[in-house]
Design a protein around this motif. Structure first.
Motif, PDB file in Angstrom:
ATOM      1  N   GLY A   1       2.880   5.265  -7.263  1.00 29.49           N
ATOM      2  CA  GLY A   1       1.754   5.207  -8.184  1.00 29.49           C
ATOM      3  C   GLY A   1       1.686   3.846  -8.844  1.00 29.49           C
ATOM      4  O   GLY A   1       2.690   3.148  -8.986  1.00 29.49           O
ATOM      5  N   ALA A   2       0.506   3.464  -9.250  1.00 28.48           N
ATOM      6  CA  ALA A   2       0.296   2.127  -9.816  1.00 28.48           C
ATOM      7  C   ALA A   2       0.994   1.949 -11.163  1.00 28.48           C
ATOM      8  O   ALA A   2       1.353   0.840 -11.537  1.00 28.48           O
ATOM      9  CB  ALA A   2      -1.199   1.855  -9.950  1.00 28.48           C
ATOM     10  N   ASN A   3       1.208   3.027 -11.897  1.00 28.95           N
ATOM     11  CA  ASN A   3       1.827   2.909 -13.224  1.00 28.95           C
ATOM     12  C   ASN A   3       3.328   2.664 -13.160  1.00 28.95           C
ATOM     13  O   ASN A   3       3.889   2.028 -14.045  1.00 28.95           O
ATOM     14  CB  ASN A   3       1.566   4.184 -14.042  1.00 28.95           C
ATOM     15  CG  ASN A   3       0.100   4.369 -14.348  1.00 28.95           C
ATOM     16  OD1 ASN A   3      -0.650   3.404 -14.377  1.00 28.95           O
ATOM     17  ND2 ASN A   3      -0.299   5.606 -14.566  1.00 28.95           N
ATOM     18  N   LYS A   4       3.994   3.168 -12.148  1.00 25.58           N
ATOM     19  CA  LYS A   4       5.450   3.060 -12.090  1.00 25.58           C
ATOM     20  C   LYS A   4       5.941   1.785 -11.413  1.00 25.58           C
ATOM     21  O   LYS A   4       7.110   1.431 -11.549  1.00 25.58           O
ATOM     22  CB  LYS A   4       6.037   4.276 -11.373  1.00 25.58           C
ATOM     23  CG  LYS A   4       5.907   5.536 -12.177  1.00 25.58           C
ATOM     24  CD  LYS A   4       6.709   6.648 -11.594  1.00 25.58           C
ATOM     25  CE  LYS A   4       6.567   7.894 -12.462  1.00 25.58           C
ATOM     26  NZ  LYS A   4       7.409   8.965 -11.984  1.00 25.58           N
TER      27      LYS A   4
ATOM     28  N   LEU B   1       0.826  -1.202   0.000  1.00 23.95           N
ATOM     29  CA  LEU B   1       0.000   0.000   0.000  1.00 23.95           C
ATOM     30  C   LEU B   1       0.865   1.259   0.000  1.00 23.95           C
ATOM     31  O   LEU B   1       0.614   2.205  -0.751  1.00 23.95           O
ATOM     32  CB  LEU B   1      -0.935   0.003   1.212  1.00 23.95           C
ATOM     33  CG  LEU B   1      -1.838   1.217   1.355  1.00 23.95           C
ATOM     34  CD1 LEU B   1      -2.838   1.264   0.210  1.00 23.95           C
ATOM     35  CD2 LEU B   1      -2.537   1.196   2.696  1.00 23.95           C
ATOM     36  N   ILE B   2       1.916   1.257   0.797  1.00 20.42           N
ATOM     37  CA  ILE B   2       2.830   2.407   0.848  1.00 20.42           C
ATOM     38  C   ILE B   2       3.526   2.593  -0.502  1.00 20.42           C
ATOM     39  O   ILE B   2       3.680   3.716  -0.988  1.00 20.42           O
ATOM     40  CB  ILE B   2       3.845   2.251   1.990  1.00 20.42           C
ATOM     41  CG1 ILE B   2       3.122   2.363   3.336  1.00 20.42           C
ATOM     42  CG2 ILE B   2       4.955   3.280   1.892  1.00 20.42           C
ATOM     43  CD1 ILE B   2       3.976   2.028   4.530  1.00 20.42           C
ATOM     44  N   LEU B   3       3.933   1.488  -1.140  1.00 24.83           N
ATOM     45  CA  LEU B   3       4.572   1.578  -2.458  1.00 24.83           C
ATOM     46  C   LEU B   3       3.632   2.182  -3.487  1.00 24.83           C
ATOM     47  O   LEU B   3       4.040   3.025  -4.305  1.00 24.83           O
ATOM     48  CB  LEU B   3       5.049   0.204  -2.917  1.00 24.83           C
ATOM     49  CG  LEU B   3       6.291  -0.350  -2.253  1.00 24.83           C
ATOM     50  CD1 LEU B   3       6.567  -1.775  -2.729  1.00 24.83           C
ATOM     51  CD2 LEU B   3       7.480   0.537  -2.553  1.00 24.83           C
TER      52      LEU B   3
END
Length: 87
Positions: free
Chosen positions: A30-33, A23-25
């Protein structure tokens, strides 16, 4: 009798801890990176593995060269001793 449960691998995060880290990541990168980050990490690990294998090969070749030099030195000393004994 068995009051405390000792973890199999102490210090490694369990299920809830892994979810918090993920979750922290997602919040930080961001979900794209995240896939790009995982891909670059995998490539870096592959390069590290290849470099380690190259070093191991060089070390094994150097050990093989040392053994050949010892055999050559031993055979030269033996031939010198034989020629000295025949004279």
């Amino acid at each position: 009798m068995y009051g405390t449960i000792t973890p199999l691998f102490p210090g490694l995060p369990g299920g809830p801890e892994v979810l918090v880290v993920l979750l922290i990541l997602v919040l930080l990168f961001g979900a794209n990176k995240i896939p790009k980050l995982a891909r670059s990490t995998g490539q870096a690990m592959g390069e590290f593995r290849r470099g380690r294998e190259e070093i191991e090969e060089e070390l094994s070749q150097m050990e093989g060269d040392d053994e050949e030099e010892e055999e050559t030195t031993t055979s030269t000393e033996t031939s010198k001793e034989t020629s000295t004994e025949t004279n």
